[in-house]
Write a protein that holds these residues in place. Structure first.
Motif, short mmCIF file in Angstrom:
data_model
loop_
_atom_site.label_atom_id
_atom_site.label_comp_id
_atom_site.label_asym_id
_atom_site.label_seq_id
_atom_site.Cartn_x
_atom_site.Cartn_y
_atom_site.Cartn_z
N CYS A 89 -25.24 -9.61 -84.79
CA CYS A 89 -25.36 -9.87 -86.22
C CYS A 89 -24.54 -10.97 -86.95
N HIS A 91 -23.34 -12.17 -89.12
CA HIS A 91 -22.18 -13.48 -89.62
C HIS A 91 -21.32 -14.22 -87.96
N HIS A 92 -20.63 -13.49 -86.71
CA HIS A 92 -20.91 -14.22 -86.46
C HIS A 92 -20.76 -13.89 -85.18
N ALA A 93 -22.28 -12.92 -84.73
CA ALA A 93 -22.95 -12.95 -83.21
C ALA A 93 -22.43 -11.58 -83.18
N ALA A 94 -21.62 -10.89 -83.66
CA ALA A 94 -21.44 -9.98 -82.51
C ALA A 94 -22.29 -8.53 -82.05
N CYS A 108 -21.58 -2.87 -88.35
CA CYS A 108 -20.65 -4.71 -87.05
C CYS A 108 -19.80 -4.18 -87.04
N TYR A 110 -17.38 -6.16 -85.56
CA TYR A 110 -16.39 -7.03 -86.04
C TYR A 110 -15.56 -6.98 -87.13
N HIS A 111 -16.30 -7.64 -88.37
CA HIS A 111 -16.07 -7.79 -90.00
C HIS A 111 -16.24 -6.51 -90.62
N GLY A 112 -16.98 -5.60 -90.13
CA GLY A 112 -17.56 -4.73 -91.60
C GLY A 112 -19.07 -4.64 -91.92
N TRP A 113 -19.72 -5.98 -91.46
CA TRP A 113 -21.11 -6.20 -92.27
C TRP A 113 -21.84 -5.28 -91.90
S1 FES Z 1 -20.00 -10.65 -86.46
FE1 FES Z 1 -20.57 -8.96 -87.71
S2 FES Z 1 -19.35 -8.79 -89.38
FE2 FES Z 1 -18.30 -10.47 -88.26
#
Ligand code: FES
Ligand code: FE2
Length: 357
Positions: A89, A91-94, A108, A110-113
């Motif tokens: 991702c 955003h923060h690499a999940a 994603c 983690y935070h829904g992107w």
């Molecule tokens: S790491 Fe994917 S939305 Fe935050």
């Protein structure tokens, strides 16, 4: 990344110019030194085409498969064409998706992107107010993807030759065998306590170990007529199989190995495909994917059971070799000229690939 000094020394300690009759195996540290394994990831696995799935898994829009290549999480998705991405991702690499399946979008956890199937970033919940934030600059990073026969490959190196160049002459070598009629049946995976190259070496010893290690298999092969043919980037080992009536010379077993880690084994009515994936300097996973051409369930069951017994014998000896490679008594060995040409090819291709970086 600069070549670590230890890797340089270990590459220099292997004589890639020696003919088979005089060749030695690579120094044993190639098989456990962590810096060497890291260099291999960068210069072998991140620069060659690697199988990540099967074409039949990616038929409908939104079908996806995931895999690890050179330690990188990868996803390939059907969006009309096949598209490959780093499964990371922005955003923060999940990791975005797991396993395989069918999805309308890549979401994603983690935070829904959410990313569209073409990798573009479509929604970023709760992100209002971010300055200079352009969703179009935050799409998934693409990787190259191509398909051949049953398999979907990716390559992390934008400058490497295409899949055709990677397959080289093996494409023609396989042409006389009809692979298209085989249907995928199941995957059986084994985790082994050895470097991935120990497994490949074992595979490429020209049947040398078969009469000693695989008594059951030995009875099914006419090992006096075992052949080893090497070409640019592949090795074909082949051997007539003896049929149950004891009459020899019926079908032939074909064992294709493609540099660095793919094996396509074709027998009458059965194909099994092995992929050797390093997970640590002294651990690897070997996937066995079985394909059949419509045989009864009993035949399929028996074939997989036989292959499992052979694999248990190979796994045990590979782990024994790994311990021996660690011994202060051992550094390198010799190759049987009439049998181990495939290993010699493997070692030289690796040496060339690892030196090129
Ligand atoms: S790491 Fe994917 S939305 Fe935050
Ligand atoms: Fe074996």
């Amino acid at each position: 990344m600069q070549m670590p000094a230890r890797v340089r020394q270990l590459l220099d300690a292997y004589d890639a110019r020696a003919p088979l009759e005089a060749a030695r195996t690579p120094p044993s540290e190639w098989y456990f030194e962590p810096a060497f394994a890291g260099w291999e990831n960068e210069h072998v696995f991140a620069r060659t085409w690697q199988v990540v799935g099967r074409v039949e898994q990616l038929q409908r829009p939104g079908d996806f498969v995931t895999a690890e290549v050179a330690g990188e999480p990868i996803v390939v998705v059907r969006d009309g064409v096949l598209r490959g991405f780093y499964n990371v991702c922005r955003h923060h690499a999940a990791r975005i998706v797991d396993g395989a399946g069918c999805a309308r979008a890549l979401h994603c956890p983690y935070h829904g992107w959410t990313y569209a199937l073409d990798g573009s970033l479509r929604s970023t919940p709760g992100f209002a107010g971010a300055a200079d934030f352009e969703p179009r600059d935050h799409g998934l990073k693409p990787v190259r993807v191509e398909a051949w026969e049953h398999w979907v490959f990716v390559c992390l190196d934008p400058d490497a030759p295409g899949l055709d160049g990677h397959l080289g002459a093996m494409r023609d070598g396989l042409r006389p065998l009809d692979l298209t009629s085989a249907r995928f049946h199941e995957r059986v995976s084994y985790e082994l306590g050895c470097n991935w190259k120990v497994y490949v070496d074992n595979y490429l010893d020209g049947g040398y170990h078969v009469p000693f290690l695989h008594k059951e298999l030995d009875g099914a092969l006419d090992t006096r007529r075992y052949r080893v043919d090497t070409a640019d980037r592949y090795c074909l080992q082949s051997c007539p199989t003896s049929n149950p009536s004891g009459v020899r010379g019926g079908a032939t077993a074909h064992y294709f190995w493609l540099y660095p880690n793919l094996m396509i084994n074709v027998y009458a009515g059965l194909m099994d495909v092995n992929l050797v994936v390093p997970v640590a300097p002294e651990r690897c996973i070997v996937h066995f994917d079985y394909y059949f051409t419509g045989q009864p369930a009993a035949f399929r069951h028996d074939s997989i059971a036989v292959a499992h017994r052979v694999q248990m014998e190979d796994a045990a000896v590979c782990e024994s070799v790994q311990r021996g490679l660690r011994s202060r008594s051992y550094d390198a060995g010799r190759l049987a000229p009439g049998k181990e040409a495939g290993e010699h090819l493997f070692h030289r291709l690796l040496h060339a690939g690892l030196s090129a970086g």
